[in-house]
Write a protein that holds these residues in place. Structure first.
Motif, PDB file in Angstrom:
ATOM      1  N   GLY A   1       0.871  -1.168   0.000  1.00  0.00           N
ATOM      2  CA  GLY A   1       0.000   0.000   0.000  1.00  0.00           C
ATOM      3  C   GLY A   1       0.904   1.212   0.000  1.00  0.00           C
ATOM      4  O   GLY A   1       2.096   1.107  -0.317  1.00  0.00           O
ATOM      5  N   ARG A   2       0.355   2.356   0.373  1.00  0.00           N
ATOM      6  CA  ARG A   2       1.187   3.553   0.422  1.00  0.00           C
ATOM      7  C   ARG A   2       2.038   3.538   1.679  1.00  0.00           C
ATOM      8  O   ARG A   2       1.701   2.871   2.665  1.00  0.00           O
TER       9      ARG A   2
ATOM     10  N   ARG B   1       2.822   0.486   3.793  1.00  0.00           N
ATOM     11  CA  ARG B   1       1.761  -0.369   4.314  1.00  0.00           C
ATOM     12  C   ARG B   1       1.577  -1.578   3.394  1.00  0.00           C
ATOM     13  O   ARG B   1       2.025  -1.573   2.260  1.00  0.00           O
ATOM     14  N   ALA B   2       0.899  -2.601   3.932  1.00  0.00           N
ATOM     15  CA  ALA B   2       0.753  -3.843   3.159  1.00  0.00           C
ATOM     16  C   ALA B   2      -0.619  -3.921   2.505  1.00  0.00           C
ATOM     17  O   ALA B   2      -1.597  -3.405   3.038  1.00  0.00           O
ATOM     18  N   TRP B   3      -0.679  -4.562   1.340  1.00  0.00           N
ATOM     19  CA  TRP B   3      -1.964  -4.912   0.723  1.00  0.00           C
ATOM     20  C   TRP B   3      -2.062  -6.430   0.729  1.00  0.00           C
ATOM     21  O   TRP B   3      -1.207  -7.119   0.178  1.00  0.00           O
ATOM     22  N   HIS B   4      -3.084  -6.939   1.407  1.00  0.00           N
ATOM     23  CA  HIS B   4      -3.242  -8.387   1.557  1.00  0.00           C
ATOM     24  C   HIS B   4      -4.254  -8.889   0.535  1.00  0.00           C
ATOM     25  O   HIS B   4      -5.203  -8.190   0.196  1.00  0.00           O
TER      26      HIS B   4
ATOM     27  N   LYS C   1     -12.906   7.273  -1.841  1.00  0.00           N
ATOM     28  CA  LYS C   1     -12.341   7.930  -0.665  1.00  0.00           C
ATOM     29  C   LYS C   1     -11.042   8.592  -1.089  1.00  0.00           C
ATOM     30  O   LYS C   1     -10.169   7.922  -1.650  1.00  0.00           O
TER      31      LYS C   1
ATOM     32  N   ASN D   1      -7.166   7.657  -2.641  1.00  0.00           N
ATOM     33  CA  ASN D   1      -6.865   6.490  -3.483  1.00  0.00           C
ATOM     34  C   ASN D   1      -7.613   5.214  -3.150  1.00  0.00           C
ATOM     35  O   ASN D   1      -7.119   4.128  -3.446  1.00  0.00           O
ATOM     36  N   ASP D   2      -8.785   5.313  -2.515  1.00  0.00           N
ATOM     37  CA  ASP D   2      -9.477   4.062  -2.169  1.00  0.00           C
ATOM     38  C   ASP D   2     -10.849   3.979  -2.818  1.00  0.00           C
ATOM     39  O   ASP D   2     -11.513   5.000  -3.026  1.00  0.00           O
TER      40      ASP D   2
ATOM     41  N   LYS E   1     -13.519  -0.716   2.397  1.00  0.00           N
ATOM     42  CA  LYS E   1     -12.591  -0.731   1.266  1.00  0.00           C
ATOM     43  C   LYS E   1     -12.739  -2.005   0.430  1.00  0.00           C
ATOM     44  O   LYS E   1     -12.606  -3.111   0.915  1.00  0.00           O
TER      45      LYS E   1
ATOM     46  N   ASN F   1     -10.798  -6.893  -3.822  1.00  0.00           N
ATOM     47  CA  ASN F   1     -11.280  -8.097  -3.118  1.00  0.00           C
ATOM     48  C   ASN F   1     -12.437  -8.722  -3.875  1.00  0.00           C
ATOM     49  O   ASN F   1     -13.492  -8.111  -3.994  1.00  0.00           O
TER      50      ASN F   1
ATOM     51  N   ILE G   1      -6.094  -8.563   7.701  1.00  0.00           N
ATOM     52  CA  ILE G   1      -6.306  -7.134   7.435  1.00  0.00           C
ATOM     53  C   ILE G   1      -6.632  -6.412   8.749  1.00  0.00           C
ATOM     54  O   ILE G   1      -6.186  -5.294   8.978  1.00  0.00           O
TER      55      ILE G   1
ATOM     56  N   ARG H   1      -9.306  -5.086   9.986  1.00  0.00           N
ATOM     57  CA  ARG H   1     -10.378  -4.091  10.109  1.00  0.00           C
ATOM     58  C   ARG H   1     -11.439  -4.403   9.064  1.00  0.00           C
ATOM     59  O   ARG H   1     -11.166  -5.128   8.099  1.00  0.00           O
TER      60      ARG H   1
ATOM     61  N   VAL I   1     -13.599  -4.821   5.983  1.00  0.00           N
ATOM     62  CA  VAL I   1     -13.367  -4.523   4.564  1.00  0.00           C
ATOM     63  C   VAL I   1     -14.583  -4.970   3.770  1.00  0.00           C
ATOM     64  O   VAL I   1     -15.398  -5.763   4.247  1.00  0.00           O
TER      65      VAL I   1
ATOM     66  N   SER J   1      -3.462  10.693   4.825  1.00  0.00           N
ATOM     67  CA  SER J   1      -4.616   9.799   4.898  1.00  0.00           C
ATOM     68  C   SER J   1      -5.827  10.563   5.421  1.00  0.00           C
ATOM     69  O   SER J   1      -5.679  11.585   6.092  1.00  0.00           O
TER      70      SER J   1
ATOM     71  N   ARG K   1      -9.536  10.361   7.572  1.00  0.00           N
ATOM     72  CA  ARG K   1     -10.402   9.638   8.511  1.00  0.00           C
ATOM     73  C   ARG K   1     -11.658  10.444   8.732  1.00  0.00           C
ATOM     74  O   ARG K   1     -11.596  11.671   8.763  1.00  0.00           O
TER      75      ARG K   1
HETATM   76  P1  ATP Z   1      -6.439   4.063   4.878  1.00  0.00           P
HETATM   77  O1  ATP Z   1      -7.223   3.114   4.026  1.00  0.00           O
HETATM   78  O2  ATP Z   1      -6.185   3.568   6.237  1.00  0.00           O
HETATM   79  O3  ATP Z   1      -6.875   5.467   4.782  1.00  0.00           O
HETATM   80  P2  ATP Z   1      -4.499   4.260   2.944  1.00  0.00           P
HETATM   81  O4  ATP Z   1      -5.552   4.566   1.969  1.00  0.00           O
HETATM   82  O5  ATP Z   1      -3.388   5.204   3.073  1.00  0.00           O
HETATM   83  O6  ATP Z   1      -5.031   4.080   4.371  1.00  0.00           O
HETATM   84  P3  ATP Z   1      -3.257   2.207   1.535  1.00  0.00           P
HETATM   85  O7  ATP Z   1      -1.835   2.403   1.747  1.00  0.00           O
HETATM   86  O8  ATP Z   1      -3.878   2.670   0.279  1.00  0.00           O
HETATM   87  O9  ATP Z   1      -4.041   2.780   2.745  1.00  0.00           O
HETATM   88  O10 ATP Z   1      -3.617   0.665   1.688  1.00  0.00           O
HETATM   89  C1  ATP Z   1      -3.041  -0.117   2.711  1.00  0.00           C
HETATM   90  C2  ATP Z   1      -4.048  -0.385   3.818  1.00  0.00           C
HETATM   91  O11 ATP Z   1      -5.198  -1.047   3.307  1.00  0.00           O
HETATM   92  C3  ATP Z   1      -3.508  -1.341   4.864  1.00  0.00           C
HETATM   93  O12 ATP Z   1      -2.860  -0.645   5.890  1.00  0.00           O
HETATM   94  C4  ATP Z   1      -4.747  -2.087   5.374  1.00  0.00           C
HETATM   95  O13 ATP Z   1      -5.345  -1.384   6.439  1.00  0.00           O
HETATM   96  C5  ATP Z   1      -5.699  -2.024   4.219  1.00  0.00           C
HETATM   97  N1  ATP Z   1      -5.790  -3.299   3.468  1.00  0.00           N
HETATM   98  C6  ATP Z   1      -4.825  -4.190   3.182  1.00  0.00           C
HETATM   99  N2  ATP Z   1      -5.284  -5.183   2.421  1.00  0.00           N
HETATM  100  C7  ATP Z   1      -6.601  -4.934   2.207  1.00  0.00           C
HETATM  101  C8  ATP Z   1      -7.634  -5.588   1.489  1.00  0.00           C
HETATM  102  N3  ATP Z   1      -7.442  -6.708   0.818  1.00  0.00           N
HETATM  103  N4  ATP Z   1      -8.862  -5.018   1.513  1.00  0.00           N
HETATM  104  C9  ATP Z   1      -9.104  -3.879   2.165  1.00  0.00           C
HETATM  105  N5  ATP Z   1      -8.171  -3.212   2.857  1.00  0.00           N
HETATM  106  C10 ATP Z   1      -6.925  -3.727   2.878  1.00  0.00           C
END
Ligand code: ATP
Length: 251
Positions: free
Chosen positions: A49-50, A53-56, A103, A106-107, A114, A140, A151, A153, A155, A247, A249
């Protein structure tokens, strides 16, 4: 690699069973690419991720791909690109009756959660010769208990998405993305702003902008301007926030 005819140019298509990160792979190969290139991974084991951070994702049940695209534009002109890509993904998903909101910056959300993430990494080619963007998308199509726990949280998990033909979805996304990138080269983000605002998840809501956990701004989100800045009405007056590693919130 096979080739297909895109709207303006040929796109090289590559698919792999497993890789760490499709974005990392394309970035590493960027100097050797001679066409826009799509890399799709059946399994991505170290998705990003950004800001580190990880994308699972779930093997075989997530869409994970990256598209490398060369622009004549300099890197700084690509700041609104993640937002335009969000619009493209929303339009492609709408063709499958999947309704999403965006959002900033970038989401892609479904009912507030998400569904897809976008990670754009750029590389300048040479002074005044444009830039490459590597556009990573994770979506997903199914979220099992193990993935949900990883993850950590809530989703988006749309049960019937697994029944969609993944190849059809990928092809639809690719066509939309290619159209969007061709248009972005010509108009920048400006042409996408009205549509982005129509898809805005937090229009009229009070939000906070965080940088590394620190609150930079708090205010009512009014939408984005023609360059993709988020317009906030704060207690101190209007503020325009540049996309970057910040980010958002809900306050
Ligand atoms: P946030 O979504 O918290 O505002 P961000 O948009 O900056 O943060 P990104 O860097 O775009 O986040 O994405 C990484 C984040 O997405 C991870 O920290 C985790 O919380 C979340 N994430 C990881 N994998 C998945 C997934 N498969 N589906 C939804 N969310 C995920």
């Amino acid at each position: 690699a096979t080739f297909c005819q895109g709207p303006a140019q040929q796109i090289a298509l590559q698919a792999v069973e497993e890789t760490g990160s499709t974005n990392a792979d394309l970035l590493a190969a960027i100097d050797r690419l001679n066409a826009p290139t799509l890399l799709v991974a059946e399994r991505q084991t170290a998705g990003r991720g950004r800001a580190g951070r990880a994308w699972h994702s779930q093997a075989g049940a997530s869409l994970t791909f990256s598209l490398a695209w060369k622009f004549a534009l300099p890197v700084h002109a690509l700041v609104g690109l993640p937002l335009a890509i969000g619009v493209a993904i929303a339009d492609a998903l709408a063709m499958f009756d999947v309704k999403v909101q965006l959002k900033w910056p970038n989401d892609v959300l479904h009912e507030g959660r998400k569904l897809a993430g976008i990670l754009i990494e750029t590389a300048a080619v040479a002074p005044r010769e444009g830039s490459w963007a590597v556009i990573g998308v994770g979506l997903n199509m199914a979220v099992d208990a193990a993935l949900a726990a990883t993850i950590g949280r809530p989703v988006a998990d749309i049960p019937w998405l697994t029944e969609l033909d993944r190849d059809m979805l990928m092809a639809t996304l690719l066509n939309k993305l290619a159209d969007t990138l061709v248009q972005f080269e010509q108009t920048g983000f400006a042409g996408f702003a009205p549509r982005w605002n129509a898809l805005h998840a937090y229009s009229g809501q009070t939000v906070m902008i965080l940088d590394n956990g620190r609150v930079l701004h708090e205010g009512v989100a009014a939408g984005v301007d023609a360059t993709g800045r988020l317009m906030l009405d704060t207690a101190a007056g209007p503020v325009a926030v540049m996309a970057g590693d910040v980010s958002l919130r809900v306050a």
